[in-house]
Enzyme design. Structure first.
Site, short mmCIF file in Angstrom:
data_model
loop_
_atom_site.label_atom_id
_atom_site.label_comp_id
_atom_site.label_asym_id
_atom_site.label_seq_id
_atom_site.Cartn_x
_atom_site.Cartn_y
_atom_site.Cartn_z
CE LYS A 1 6.42 18.00 14.32
NZ LYS A 1 5.95 17.46 15.61
NE ARG B 1 7.41 12.27 21.01
CZ ARG B 1 6.78 12.87 20.01
NH1 ARG B 1 6.67 12.27 18.83
NH2 ARG B 1 6.26 14.06 20.15
CE1 TYR C 1 16.31 -1.51 -12.75
CE2 TYR C 1 15.10 0.22 -11.61
CZ TYR C 1 16.25 -0.22 -12.25
OH TYR C 1 17.32 0.62 -12.38
CG MET D 1 16.90 6.78 -7.11
SD MET D 1 18.70 6.66 -7.14
CE MET D 1 18.98 5.11 -6.29
C1 PLP Z 1 4.67 17.60 15.84
C2 PLP Z 1 4.14 17.99 17.16
C3 PLP Z 1 2.98 18.76 17.25
C4 PLP Z 1 2.08 19.04 16.06
O1 PLP Z 1 1.44 17.83 15.75
P1 PLP Z 1 0.25 17.79 14.66
O2 PLP Z 1 -0.36 16.45 14.82
O3 PLP Z 1 0.90 17.97 13.33
O4 PLP Z 1 -0.65 18.90 15.03
C5 PLP Z 1 2.61 19.22 18.49
N1 PLP Z 1 3.34 18.92 19.59
C6 PLP Z 1 4.46 18.16 19.54
C7 PLP Z 1 5.21 17.86 20.79
C8 PLP Z 1 4.89 17.66 18.32
O5 PLP Z 1 5.98 16.89 18.27
#
Ligand code: PLP
Length: 372
Positions: free
Chosen positions: A35, A134, A264, A312
């Protein structure tokens, strides 16, 4: 070549993947999180390497990320770890991306999309919220939701999962909480099995648990950050190799007298005559303003402090009276072979964040150069 680049050391990525694969319980699958463009490292290249090194699944957070992998010809199952919009569900089905589901309405939407596409047995994984707060259903609702999935006519329960909130902490209370989450998850999967439904692939271990708690591997692990070479939280070790370096070049050197303000806000002023190098890297590249005053870059093996505010697109570095040639490479972070004197993990610790944020925030305008 552009002066500011992120090098991706493919050999290090492979070494990490092979090491992780060796740590995962025999018989358990490996789902590699790619991801967020593989935590900033380039999703397609990293996904290909992951599959070549034994990844059974890949995990993304957006439907668009899954589509990118499919369009690159990657055919292993892809898990969608976050929720998508209703309007994306036809894509989910047509690109064969496996969603996490946990409520009747969402299950109904996925089932409708699968129905429209004429699918039978479209795989979904039931997410259980065991304490992350979550996504996921309450453990006591897992059985009824598993029944809805199995009874939908178009969906199948391909797996069950949960996610931990404190898995990377060795604090007593946090370890206890991880144990509690794990027990809640196991019970939910057993309840589903007792109701006569196969829970499918049971998975919960993130990077921290993949390394530290083999008993949590179950049927699959979901490592992320360790693939890219960083240890999460309190977990320590020496096997992982950082995969990314971030570097730029000294594009100009200015000779300043004492008393010259730099950048700056005039937050820093030369205290004696000195050389100031200009680096074409700034916060739009991922060098956060909050690094100011803490950040050094490595030039020919020596650390030079960034002075004044980070702009920037540029920042300034003090070179003193050293003989630093113009066009020298300045490395912000990376593995030792990049010439860096710090990793993203060390930079993160110094600046109050985590390695994840450092590599993810290296922006798209910084070209990824794949080496090795
Ligand atoms: C991002 C994520 C992982 C991997 O997490 P790490 O801490 O990078 O190993 C595993 N499971 C879910 C649901 C995640 O969102």
């Amino acid at each position: 070549m552009k002066p500011t680049i992120a090098k991706i050391y493919i050999e290090n990525l492979r070494a990490n993947l092979r090491f992780i694969r060796s740590k995962i319980r025999t018989g358990a699958k490996m789902c590699v999180a790619v991801k967020a463009d593989a935590y900033g490292h380039g999703a397609v290249v990293c996904a290909r390497e992951a599959v070549a090194c034994g990844a059974d699944f890949l995990a993304v957070a957006r439907v668009s990320e899954g589509i990118e992998l499919r369009e690159a010809g990657i055919s292993v199952p892809i898990l969608l770890l976050s929720l998508c919009d209703r309007s994306e569900m036809d894509d989910l089905v047509s690109f064969g991306i496996t969603p996490l589901v946990f409520d009747s309405e969402y299950i109904g939407e996925v089932a409708a999309a699968a129905g429209r596409a004429g699918k039978r047995g479209f795989s979904v994984h039931l997410a259980v919220d065991t304490g992350m707060g979550r996504i996921g259903c309450l453990p006591e609702n897992a059985v009824s939701l598993a029944r809805e999935i199995a009874g939908s006519g178009v969906l199948s329960l391909g797996g069950m999962c949960t996610h931990f909130s404190t898995a990377d902490s060795f604090d007593d209370g946090d370890v206890e909480f991880t144990d509690l989450q794990f027990r809640r998850f196991l019970k939910a999967t057993e309840d589903v099995r007792s109701a006569g439904i196969d829970p499918g692939i049971r998975h919960c271990a993130n990077s921290a648990l993949t390394l530290a708690r083999p008993e949590t591997h179950l049927d699959m692990c979901r490592p992320g950050i360790i693939v890219y070479g960083y240890y999460p939280g309190d977990i320590r070790g020496s096997e992982l190799k950082p995969v990314m370096s971030l570097s730029t070049k000294v594009v100009a050197i200015r000779r300043f007298a004492a008393g010259v303000p730099v950048s700056y806000g005039r937050t820093w002023t030369t205290s004696c005559p000195t050389n100031i190098g200009v680096l074409p890297i700034g916060y739009d590249d991922g060098l956060f303003r909050r690094f100011a005053g803490k950040l050094s870059v490595a030039i020919n093996g020596k650390a030079y402090p960034v002075r004044g505010r980070i702009c920037m697109d540029q920042c300034m570095v003090e070179l003193w009276d050293d003989d630093v040639p113009r066009w020298s490479e300045a490395v912000v972070f990376g593995p030792p072979e990049s010439g860096a004197l710090q990793t993203a993990e060390e930079l993160a610790a110094m600046t109050g964040t985590i390695s994840y944020e450092i590599t993810c925030q290296v922006s798209k305008r910084v070209e990824r150069v794949f080496v090795g």
